[in-house]
Each structure stands twice: as C-alpha cells, then as structure tokens.
Write a protein that holds these residues in place. Structure first.
Motif, PDB file in Angstrom:
ATOM      1  N   VAL A  46      93.660 -64.129 -13.487  1.00 12.06           N
ATOM      2  CA  VAL A  46      93.359 -65.642 -13.424  1.00 12.06           C
ATOM      3  C   VAL A  46      94.455 -66.363 -13.656  1.00 12.06           C
ATOM      4  CG1 VAL A  46      91.892 -67.237 -14.856  1.00 12.06           C
ATOM      5  CG2 VAL A  46      91.122 -64.728 -14.734  1.00 12.06           C
ATOM      6  N   ILE A  47      94.694 -67.369 -13.191  1.00 14.18           N
ATOM      7  CA  ILE A  47      95.631 -68.421 -13.160  1.00 14.18           C
ATOM      8  C   ILE A  47      95.166 -69.251 -14.502  1.00 14.18           C
ATOM      9  CG2 ILE A  47      96.832 -70.539 -12.448  1.00 14.18           C
ATOM     10  CD1 ILE A  47      96.374 -69.280  -9.696  1.00 14.18           C
ATOM     11  N   VAL A  48      96.116 -69.341 -15.388  1.00  9.89           N
ATOM     12  CA  VAL A  48      95.764 -69.972 -16.740  1.00  9.89           C
ATOM     13  C   VAL A  48      96.778 -71.272 -16.806  1.00  9.89           C
ATOM     14  CG1 VAL A  48      95.470 -70.014 -19.317  1.00  9.89           C
ATOM     15  CG2 VAL A  48      94.794 -67.938 -17.749  1.00  9.89           C
ATOM     16  N   CYS A  49      96.460 -72.589 -16.972  1.00  7.83           N
ATOM     17  CA  CYS A  49      97.066 -73.463 -17.065  1.00  7.83           C
ATOM     18  C   CYS A  49      97.489 -73.921 -18.489  1.00  7.83           C
ATOM     19  CB  CYS A  49      96.509 -74.777 -16.239  1.00  7.83           C
ATOM     20  SG  CYS A  49      97.377 -76.151 -16.578  1.00  7.83           S
ATOM     21  N   VAL A 241      82.983 -69.656  -2.550  1.00 10.27           N
ATOM     22  CA  VAL A 241      81.993 -70.650  -3.122  1.00 10.27           C
ATOM     23  C   VAL A 241      82.278 -70.527  -4.851  1.00 10.27           C
ATOM     24  CG1 VAL A 241      79.624 -70.535  -3.914  1.00 10.27           C
ATOM     25  CG2 VAL A 241      80.182 -69.430  -1.947  1.00 10.27           C
ATOM     26  N   GLU A 242      83.003 -71.542  -4.968  1.00  6.45           N
ATOM     27  CA  GLU A 242      83.379 -71.905  -6.343  1.00  6.45           C
ATOM     28  C   GLU A 242      82.240 -72.618  -7.369  1.00  6.45           C
ATOM     29  OE1 GLU A 242      84.114 -76.126  -5.053  1.00  6.45           O
ATOM     30  OE2 GLU A 242      83.730 -74.003  -4.228  1.00  6.45           O
ATOM     31  N   LEU A 243      82.386 -72.120  -8.390  1.00  5.63           N
ATOM     32  CA  LEU A 243      81.536 -72.573  -9.547  1.00  5.63           C
ATOM     33  C   LEU A 243      82.173 -73.115 -10.856  1.00  5.63           C
ATOM     34  CD1 LEU A 243      77.924 -71.377 -10.243  1.00  5.63           C
ATOM     35  CD2 LEU A 243      79.236 -71.841 -12.162  1.00  5.63           C
ATOM     36  N   PHE A 244      82.078 -74.159 -11.329  1.00  3.42           N
ATOM     37  CA  PHE A 244      82.484 -74.701 -12.608  1.00  3.42           C
ATOM     38  C   PHE A 244      81.387 -75.519 -13.264  1.00  3.42           C
ATOM     39  CE2 PHE A 244      84.852 -77.658 -15.661  1.00  3.42           C
ATOM     40  CZ  PHE A 244      85.383 -76.577 -16.241  1.00  3.42           C
ATOM     41  N   ARG A 245      81.146 -75.350 -14.345  1.00  2.00           N
ATOM     42  CA  ARG A 245      80.153 -76.340 -14.889  1.00  2.00           C
ATOM     43  C   ARG A 245      80.626 -77.449 -15.822  1.00  2.00           C
ATOM     44  NH1 ARG A 245      77.027 -74.104 -20.620  1.00  2.00           N
ATOM     45  NH2 ARG A 245      79.152 -73.291 -21.638  1.00  2.00           N
ATOM     46  N   PHE A 254      86.114 -70.729 -17.454  1.00  2.00           N
ATOM     47  CA  PHE A 254      86.646 -70.361 -16.167  1.00  2.00           C
ATOM     48  C   PHE A 254      85.933 -71.111 -15.086  1.00  2.00           C
ATOM     49  CE2 PHE A 254      86.775 -66.263 -18.468  1.00  2.00           C
ATOM     50  CZ  PHE A 254      88.072 -66.015 -18.349  1.00  2.00           C
ATOM     51  N   LEU A 255      86.794 -71.487 -13.978  1.00  2.00           N
ATOM     52  CA  LEU A 255      86.246 -71.923 -12.708  1.00  2.00           C
ATOM     53  C   LEU A 255      85.984 -70.406 -12.027  1.00  2.00           C
ATOM     54  CD1 LEU A 255      87.188 -74.384 -10.023  1.00  2.00           C
ATOM     55  CD2 LEU A 255      87.213 -72.100  -9.602  1.00  2.00           C
ATOM     56  N   TYR A 256      84.811 -70.191 -11.396  1.00  3.26           N
ATOM     57  CA  TYR A 256      84.547 -68.972 -10.912  1.00  3.26           C
ATOM     58  C   TYR A 256      84.366 -68.886  -9.403  1.00  3.26           C
ATOM     59  CZ  TYR A 256      82.799 -67.059 -15.478  1.00  3.26           C
ATOM     60  OH  TYR A 256      82.826 -66.692 -16.749  1.00  3.26           O
ATOM     61  N   HIS A 257      84.707 -67.682  -9.044  1.00  2.00           N
ATOM     62  CA  HIS A 257      84.228 -67.728  -7.387  1.00  2.00           C
ATOM     63  C   HIS A 257      83.006 -66.430  -7.474  1.00  2.00           C
ATOM     64  CE1 HIS A 257      88.439 -68.614  -5.439  1.00  2.00           C
ATOM     65  NE2 HIS A 257      87.695 -69.676  -5.817  1.00  2.00           N
ATOM     66  N   TYR A 258      81.946 -66.881  -6.749  1.00  2.00           N
ATOM     67  CA  TYR A 258      80.806 -66.184  -6.392  1.00  2.00           C
ATOM     68  C   TYR A 258      81.066 -65.186  -5.404  1.00  2.00           C
ATOM     69  CZ  TYR A 258      76.217 -64.229  -5.502  1.00  2.00           C
ATOM     70  OH  TYR A 258      75.135 -63.448  -5.522  1.00  2.00           O
ATOM     71  N   ASP A 259      81.426 -63.657  -5.700  1.00  2.00           N
ATOM     72  CA  ASP A 259      81.713 -62.770  -4.813  1.00  2.00           C
ATOM     73  C   ASP A 259      80.336 -62.096  -4.128  1.00  2.00           C
ATOM     74  OD1 ASP A 259      81.989 -60.043  -3.666  1.00  2.00           O
ATOM     75  OD2 ASP A 259      83.949 -59.857  -4.777  1.00  2.00           O
ATOM     76  N   ILE A 260      80.066 -62.333  -3.002  1.00  2.00           N
ATOM     77  CA  ILE A 260      78.749 -62.051  -2.675  1.00  2.00           C
ATOM     78  C   ILE A 260      78.556 -60.582  -2.162  1.00  2.00           C
ATOM     79  CG2 ILE A 260      77.136 -62.581  -0.519  1.00  2.00           C
ATOM     80  CD1 ILE A 260      78.177 -65.339  -0.493  1.00  2.00           C
ATOM     81  N   PRO A 261      79.416 -60.052  -1.451  1.00  2.00           N
ATOM     82  CA  PRO A 261      79.255 -58.458  -1.505  1.00  2.00           C
ATOM     83  C   PRO A 261      79.070 -57.772  -2.855  1.00  2.00           C
ATOM     84  CG  PRO A 261      80.981 -59.262  -0.056  1.00  2.00           C
ATOM     85  CD  PRO A 261      80.576 -60.534  -1.050  1.00  2.00           C
ATOM     86  N   LYS A 262      79.878 -58.324  -3.893  1.00  2.00           N
ATOM     87  CA  LYS A 262      79.882 -57.448  -5.295  1.00  2.00           C
ATOM     88  C   LYS A 262      78.673 -58.234  -6.099  1.00  2.00           C
ATOM     89  CE  LYS A 262      84.465 -56.122  -5.433  1.00  2.00           C
ATOM     90  NZ  LYS A 262      86.092 -56.123  -6.129  1.00  2.00           N
ATOM     91  N   ASN A 263      78.255 -59.435  -5.555  1.00  2.00           N
ATOM     92  CA  ASN A 263      77.092 -59.984  -6.410  1.00  2.00           C
ATOM     93  C   ASN A 263      77.523 -60.342  -8.134  1.00  2.00           C
ATOM     94  OD1 ASN A 263      74.516 -61.367  -6.896  1.00  2.00           O
ATOM     95  ND2 ASN A 263      73.662 -59.706  -7.876  1.00  2.00           N
ATOM     96  N   ARG A 264      78.748 -60.848  -8.094  1.00  2.00           N
ATOM     97  CA  ARG A 264      79.229 -61.144  -9.322  1.00  2.00           C
ATOM     98  C   ARG A 264      80.097 -62.338  -9.377  1.00  2.00           C
ATOM     99  NH1 ARG A 264      84.725 -59.286 -10.474  1.00  2.00           N
ATOM    100  NH2 ARG A 264      84.320 -59.342 -12.821  1.00  2.00           N
ATOM    101  N   PHE A 269      90.359 -69.381 -12.412  1.00  2.00           N
ATOM    102  CA  PHE A 269      91.290 -70.308 -13.061  1.00  2.00           C
ATOM    103  C   PHE A 269      90.841 -70.807 -14.363  1.00  2.00           C
ATOM    104  CE2 PHE A 269      92.441 -74.745 -13.606  1.00  2.00           C
ATOM    105  CZ  PHE A 269      93.940 -74.769 -13.640  1.00  2.00           C
ATOM    106  N   MET A 270      91.573 -71.206 -15.360  1.00  2.00           N
ATOM    107  CA  MET A 270      91.078 -71.965 -16.496  1.00  2.00           C
ATOM    108  C   MET A 270      92.367 -72.655 -17.059  1.00  2.00           C
ATOM    109  SD  MET A 270      90.992 -68.947 -19.456  1.00  2.00           S
ATOM    110  CE  MET A 270      90.604 -70.104 -20.954  1.00  2.00           C
ATOM    111  N   VAL A 271      92.142 -73.526 -18.082  1.00  2.00           N
ATOM    112  CA  VAL A 271      92.789 -74.565 -18.693  1.00  2.00           C
ATOM    113  C   VAL A 271      92.987 -74.026 -20.205  1.00  2.00           C
ATOM    114  CG1 VAL A 271      93.766 -76.477 -19.209  1.00  2.00           C
ATOM    115  CG2 VAL A 271      92.613 -76.156 -17.162  1.00  2.00           C
TER     116      VAL A 271
END
Length: 361
Positions: A46-49, A241-245, A254-264, A269-271
C-alpha cells in the motif's frame, strides 16, 4: 490521462500540447518532497501518504497529466442543448459526450464536436423516465446507454437514438452515490454501492436478469458500520475499478481496487491522518489526489479546497491549488475531479471567462 477536454458555450479552439517528455515529468517531481512510502499491510503493498510531510505548495501543470488539450464549442442553438456548470458530470465514448446533472436536466447527448443530438430519457415518473440521475454508462459498440437513477432497484436502458429497452433488474436496491460499469458483450454489469448498515455487497457483478455472479461483502472490509456514506468514489480513470467511500469521517481508510478474478478488494492507497478527517481520494493513472471534503451551498460553485497530489512512481508530492493550463488558467474548484468520469480529464467553463483571461494575459 488521455486528454483535457474543455466545454465552452461560445468559443471554439484546439490546443495541442503533445505528450509531455519524460524529462519534464521527472524535473517536476524532483522538485517535490517525498511524502509517501510503500508499506506491506496484511500482505498487500500500500502507498501510505504522511500528510505531516507535505510542506510545499505548487500548481500542477496539466501537461503532466494529459497528452493534449482540446477546446470544444458546445451547441447552444436551442434551449434543449444548454448546460450549466453546477453539478455537471461528463462521460465519453469515441464519438459522443454524455452530460448529466442529477435532477437539473435530462441526460444530454452530444457528438464529440459539441453538436447537441437529443435528450436520453426525461425527468418524470413514466416509462423510460427518472427523477434524479445517479450515474450512466455509454456502450457505443453495442448502441446502448445505461442510466442509473437515485433510489432504485433497476437500470434504465436506451439506444443512442433515445429508444427505450427493457430495464436491468439490480441484485440489490440502491439509494444514491453508486457507479455502474456495463460489459455489454457479456451482458453483465458491475455495480458499486455506498457503505451503510444495509449494504451487503459494496461491489458486485451480475447478469442482465439481476442474478448475482460475484461480489465483495462489505463486512469483510468495513467494520462497525453505523451510518450511511454518501457515495463511492469510483471514476474508472484507469484499467482498475477503484473504490473509496465518501460521506463520513474516513481519515485512515483505504482506497481499494476490486480484483475481479480474485473477487476481493485490494488496498492500494491511504493517508495517515486524523480518524475524523473527511477526505475524497481520486486515482489518476500515475497519481493519487487527496482532497479535503467540505459541504457546499448554492453559491459555492467556485469553492477551492485543500488538495494533495502524490506521484505513484516517485512517492513525491505537494499541496496544490489547482491544475494550470498552458494558457495560464488555474482550475481547482471543489467538485472538479468528482464530476469527471473515465480517462478523459474534462472541464466545463464559460467562454466569456476563458476569453477574458486570454485577452488579459
């Protein structure tokens, strides 16, 4: 990102910047401090700012982010074609531009040269109508436009001529703040859903009949959820496919990526900050941008807020006010990134403002 597209009502011009050289990019980031690091968190890198390390403040030259700048004169020959700057969202295909603005007007379809074609659907409660538009997706290859209304359990379907087709039933009901990505050849759709006590899957893939194919359960990634978030930040500016609430204190999420093949969901990234911070995190192809949330009122269209940019490769970055064009205009309004969907970096502005600035400078 591919290009910057300006949408103006009374001016037509083309600004071609060409591709920024690697040396120009390197030179800019070399002048910035290192403000982030890579950490392995539960097996994920994870890239942490660290916001405490951010001391510098610069404007970001747009040619660092885009290959060319194109100014498009938007059709204003009749009232149906008119658009405003407020709450406008833009979507693109190879030959078309789609413009929405929640309930302010129906979806407007333009050719890529700015020529107005037609409304898609209408504001109302009849067949093929909607009261508020949450998100859209345009599939030019298969001649389909998909509109997701607020507070719904279906997606409306049209062709590019505005003809209505059977709805797509959703596997879960939605309120607002969601995103859709349609895979027309597979007859499947990916849906993101804001985090709330009622959310089962925060992102899922289903078929056009409403049958769930796979999904990431909210409870696996968000714990002790007691309130509704306003939106998911999923703008699909990269292949991921990024996802942040958005909408509740999220200072260390976290800002997540949805890994479709792994379904996770994979954290990317986070601050490091205060748990009570309200952030918006946007992902660009080569950078992350962190923006401090601020509620806006009816007269706050030009509101500027604190923003941080982090380069993914060098981990360098800075505060910045806005993005500076080759002709000197700086754009950093609060909602500027929120309204951009897909790989095209788009800005809507009035020609009078741009012309006046160019004449003065």
């Amino acid at each position: 990102m591919k290009k910057l597209l300006f949408f103006l009502s009374c001016i037509s011009a083309l600004f071609s910047c060409g591709e920024t050289t690697k040396q120009e990019v390197k030179s800019f980031w070399d002048q910035c401090d290192v403000i982030a690091k890579r950490e392995v968190i539960n097996g994920d890198t994870v890239i942490v700012c660290d916001s405490k390390l951010v001391k510098q403040k610069k404007n970001i030259p747009l040619n660092l982010l885009v290959d060319s700048i194109e100014v498009i004169k938007m059709d204003n020959k009749n009232e149906e074609a008119l658009i405003s700057k407020r709450f406008v969202h833009t979507y693109f295909t190879e030959n078309y531009i789609g413009v929405t603005a929640y309930s302010y007007f129906p979806m407007k379809l333009f050719r890529k040269d700015g020529t107005f074609l037609r409304h898609i659907g209408a504001i109302g409660q009849g067949p093929g109508e909607y009261t508020v538009i949450d998100a859209i997706d345009m599939d030019e290859k298969n001649d389909r436009i998909y509109i997701l209304p607020f507070s719904t359990d279906y997606i409306l379907v049209y062709d590019f001529k505005g003809n209505i087709y059977p709805r797509i039933k959703l596997a879960e009901s939605l309120l607002y703040g969601s995103t859709i990505k349609v895979y027309g050849d597979k007859k499947q759709v990916l849906v993101t859903k804001p985090i709330s006590p009622d959310t089962n899957y925060c992102v899922w893939i289903q078929d056009f009949e409403g049958n769930l194919i796979q999904g990431a359960k909210m409870s696996d990634y968000y714990k002790d959820v007691t309130s509704f978030s306003e939106s998911t930040i999923t703008r699909l500016r990269t292949d991921a496919v990024e996802l942040f609430r958005l909408g509740i204190p999220n200072g260390n999420e976290f800002l997540y990526h949805y890994d479709i093949p792994k379904n996770r969901l994979e954290p990317k990234f986070m601050v490091n900050g205060d748990d009570f911070d309200w952030n918006i995190i946007h992902e660009l192809p080569h950078q992350y941008i962190v923006q401090k949330c601020q509620r806006i009122g009816a007269d706050d269209d030009e509101l500027f807020t604190q923003k941080i940019i982090v380069d993914k490769k060098t981990l360098r970055g800075c505060y910045f006010d806005g993005f500076e064009t080759s002709f000197g205009l700086i754009y950093g309004q609060y909602s500027i990134l929120y309204a951009m969907n897909g790989p095209s970096f788009s800005i809507i502005d009035f020609s009078s403002k741009v012309s006046e600035y160019i004449q003065k400078h």
